[in-house]
Design a protein around this motif. Sequence first.
Motif, PDB file in Angstrom:
ATOM      1  N   ASP A 137      -2.656   4.171 -13.557  1.00  0.00           N
ATOM      2  CA  ASP A 137      -3.698   5.102 -13.812  1.00  0.00           C
ATOM      3  C   ASP A 137      -4.363   5.357 -12.290  1.00  0.00           C
ATOM      4  N   ASP A 138      -3.863   4.775 -11.383  1.00  0.00           N
ATOM      5  CA  ASP A 138      -4.424   4.894  -9.938  1.00  0.00           C
ATOM      6  C   ASP A 138      -3.969   6.142  -9.244  1.00  0.00           C
ATOM      7  N   TYR A 139      -2.621   6.727 -10.010  1.00  0.00           N
ATOM      8  CA  TYR A 139      -1.946   7.723  -9.320  1.00  0.00           C
ATOM      9  C   TYR A 139      -2.458   9.117  -9.805  1.00  0.00           C
ATOM     10  N   GLU A 140      -2.589   9.967  -8.768  1.00  0.00           N
ATOM     11  CA  GLU A 140      -3.015  11.413  -9.226  1.00  0.00           C
ATOM     12  C   GLU A 140      -1.717  12.165  -9.388  1.00  0.00           C
ATOM     13  N   PRO A 141      -1.241  12.805 -10.530  1.00  0.00           N
ATOM     14  CA  PRO A 141       0.017  13.225 -10.672  1.00  0.00           C
ATOM     15  C   PRO A 141       0.375  14.437  -9.714  1.00  0.00           C
ATOM     16  N   ASP A 142       1.917  14.280  -9.295  1.00  0.00           N
ATOM     17  CA  ASP A 142       2.403  15.244  -8.476  1.00  0.00           C
ATOM     18  C   ASP A 142       1.892  16.895  -8.755  1.00  0.00           C
TER      19      ASP A 142
ATOM     20  N   ASP B 201       0.705  -1.053  -0.218  1.00  0.00           N
ATOM     21  CA  ASP B 201      -0.063   0.128  -0.090  1.00  0.00           C
ATOM     22  C   ASP B 201       0.912   1.218   0.196  1.00  0.00           C
ATOM     23  N   PHE B 202       0.313   2.289  -0.352  1.00  0.00           N
ATOM     24  CA  PHE B 202       1.129   3.556  -0.408  1.00  0.00           C
ATOM     25  C   PHE B 202       0.497   4.663   0.354  1.00  0.00           C
ATOM     26  N   LYS B 203       1.265   5.415   0.845  1.00  0.00           N
ATOM     27  CA  LYS B 203       1.165   6.576   1.987  1.00  0.00           C
ATOM     28  C   LYS B 203       1.387   7.717   1.256  1.00  0.00           C
ATOM     29  N   GLU B 204       0.178   8.658   1.406  1.00  0.00           N
ATOM     30  CA  GLU B 204       0.460  10.239   0.590  1.00  0.00           C
ATOM     31  C   GLU B 204       1.061  11.148   1.581  1.00  0.00           C
ATOM     32  N   HIS B 205       2.136  11.859   1.247  1.00  0.00           N
ATOM     33  CA  HIS B 205       2.597  12.810   1.949  1.00  0.00           C
ATOM     34  C   HIS B 205       2.482  14.235   1.466  1.00  0.00           C
ATOM     35  N   GLU B 206       2.442  15.307   2.267  1.00  0.00           N
ATOM     36  CA  GLU B 206       2.227  16.545   1.710  1.00  0.00           C
ATOM     37  C   GLU B 206       3.033  17.533   2.555  1.00  0.00           C
ATOM     38  N   ASP B 207       4.325  18.134   1.793  1.00  0.00           N
ATOM     39  CA  ASP B 207       4.980  19.010   2.241  1.00  0.00           C
ATOM     40  C   ASP B 207       4.594  20.669   2.061  1.00  0.00           C
ATOM     41  N   VAL B 208       4.320  21.472   3.068  1.00  0.00           N
ATOM     42  CA  VAL B 208       4.176  22.692   2.836  1.00  0.00           C
ATOM     43  C   VAL B 208       5.152  23.855   3.093  1.00  0.00           C
TER      44      VAL B 208
ATOM     45  N   TRP C  87       3.814  13.835  -2.228  1.00  0.00           N
ATOM     46  CA  TRP C  87       4.717  12.593  -2.691  1.00  0.00           C
ATOM     47  C   TRP C  87       4.281  11.351  -2.001  1.00  0.00           C
ATOM     48  N   TYR C  88       4.834  10.235  -2.346  1.00  0.00           N
ATOM     49  CA  TYR C  88       4.466   8.977  -1.988  1.00  0.00           C
ATOM     50  C   TYR C  88       5.517   8.087  -1.273  1.00  0.00           C
ATOM     51  N   SER C  89       5.325   7.130  -0.298  1.00  0.00           N
ATOM     52  CA  SER C  89       6.004   6.035  -0.075  1.00  0.00           C
ATOM     53  C   SER C  89       5.290   4.759   0.375  1.00  0.00           C
ATOM     54  N   VAL C  90       5.990   3.744   0.401  1.00  0.00           N
ATOM     55  CA  VAL C  90       5.231   2.491   0.625  1.00  0.00           C
ATOM     56  C   VAL C  90       5.070   2.842   2.185  1.00  0.00           C
TER      57      VAL C  90
ATOM     58  N   VAL D  91       7.359   3.085  -5.858  1.00  0.00           N
ATOM     59  CA  VAL D  91       6.770   4.187  -6.033  1.00  0.00           C
ATOM     60  C   VAL D  91       6.917   4.822  -7.383  1.00  0.00           C
ATOM     61  N   GLU D  92       7.993   4.620  -8.017  1.00  0.00           N
ATOM     62  CA  GLU D  92       8.194   5.119  -9.547  1.00  0.00           C
ATOM     63  C   GLU D  92       6.756   4.186 -10.319  1.00  0.00           C
ATOM     64  N   SER D  93       6.846   3.017  -9.990  1.00  0.00           N
ATOM     65  CA  SER D  93       5.942   2.069 -10.697  1.00  0.00           C
ATOM     66  C   SER D  93       4.430   2.558 -10.565  1.00  0.00           C
ATOM     67  N   TYR D  94       4.158   2.991  -9.148  1.00  0.00           N
ATOM     68  CA  TYR D  94       3.052   3.491  -8.956  1.00  0.00           C
ATOM     69  C   TYR D  94       2.826   4.811  -9.498  1.00  0.00           C
TER      70      TYR D  94
END
Length: 378
Positions: free
Chosen positions: A355-360, A278-285, A298-301, A348-351
Amino acid sequence: MDNPQDVWQKAFDKDSDEFNRIIVMLTVFNGNKIEEDKLRDSYNRYIELTGLINNSHTSKEFDSIIKEVVKYFLNRNQTYSKKIEYSLFNPSIADFVLNRYKNDTKKLIDIFTSLKTIESLKEFRFKKNDKTIYEAVILCLYENLDIRTENIDYCLMLIYLVEFINIGRDDINTEKRNMLIQSIISDSKDFTLIDEFISIIEYVDLDELQIDNFGFIVKIIDNAKFLDEELVNNIIKLIDIFNITDIEIIQEINKLINKYLEQELDGYMSDMSIGDVDFKEHEDVELEDGWDYMVTKWYSVEDGQIDELMHNGFDEIIKSLYLNKKIIINKQKILDSIDKDKINERLVESYINTDDYEPDYRDIIHNSIDNIDDLFQR
């Protein structure tokens, strides 16, 4: 082909002479293909063994005769190792030849005596049309076997076949068998048929052998072209069979097995795909000048999943090994050999390419101070 006898009888009997037929038979009984050097040697041995006489005015030298045979029966190809190899251009030729000679013990003995290849013995193992004839051929080859001059693997394969015949008879002289095994152990001779060697050893009384050291096992390890489960388990079997306690030998074997496990675990983790995690979504502000701020996604496992997969993979691989108390596995060192960051990056690169990925996105948004405060509170 329903009736290969009708199709090939004319080409084999009327359009070919005995010299042509020999080439075809040698190819068939070598497993339907044979390297040129082996075919040449086998052909010349057959001519010498049988005293076949050329009554025609045309040359029956190999280089002359092979050109004729290629026209009717064989393909001539170059292998990846740049060797010339001959093969049947139609498998029905083999059906015809096997049916023709399956009961001709004398002819079969001459053919297999001339071939002297491991391939022919392996192939003959699966062509026991008649047990009596099969045993007669194998035992004749064994009787004439000279273990001092023949290839070690050829000797092992032949003696391996003899042992299975002897199970139901127990009347075959085993002197050559013991001499071969003693020679391998004492002289650390090169061989590759470890399965057959182990099978033969199980019938040998080790008290009849003189074993001063186990250098031959180190030789097996050194000569291994690649590590696989079969080789590792065979090495472990040899530890048990010979009850090896030599510290240096055990250390070499442990090094081999740990290297194998590192290699296999690396392969296991390389096969992991985005469906396994599974992938975890992160947000840097980041605040910009004025009222602007920038959000980076950005994402990580998910935390711990790569570690879990590594442990599961290790446990799965270790199940297939016949471990004993002399084998010491450094599990942590093996796990540490895996580059977890690299695996995370690959997944992450494969993810992000699915199609499941929303672009950065990097959006600069104009907001009030209240909106910025809300963002940080979130």
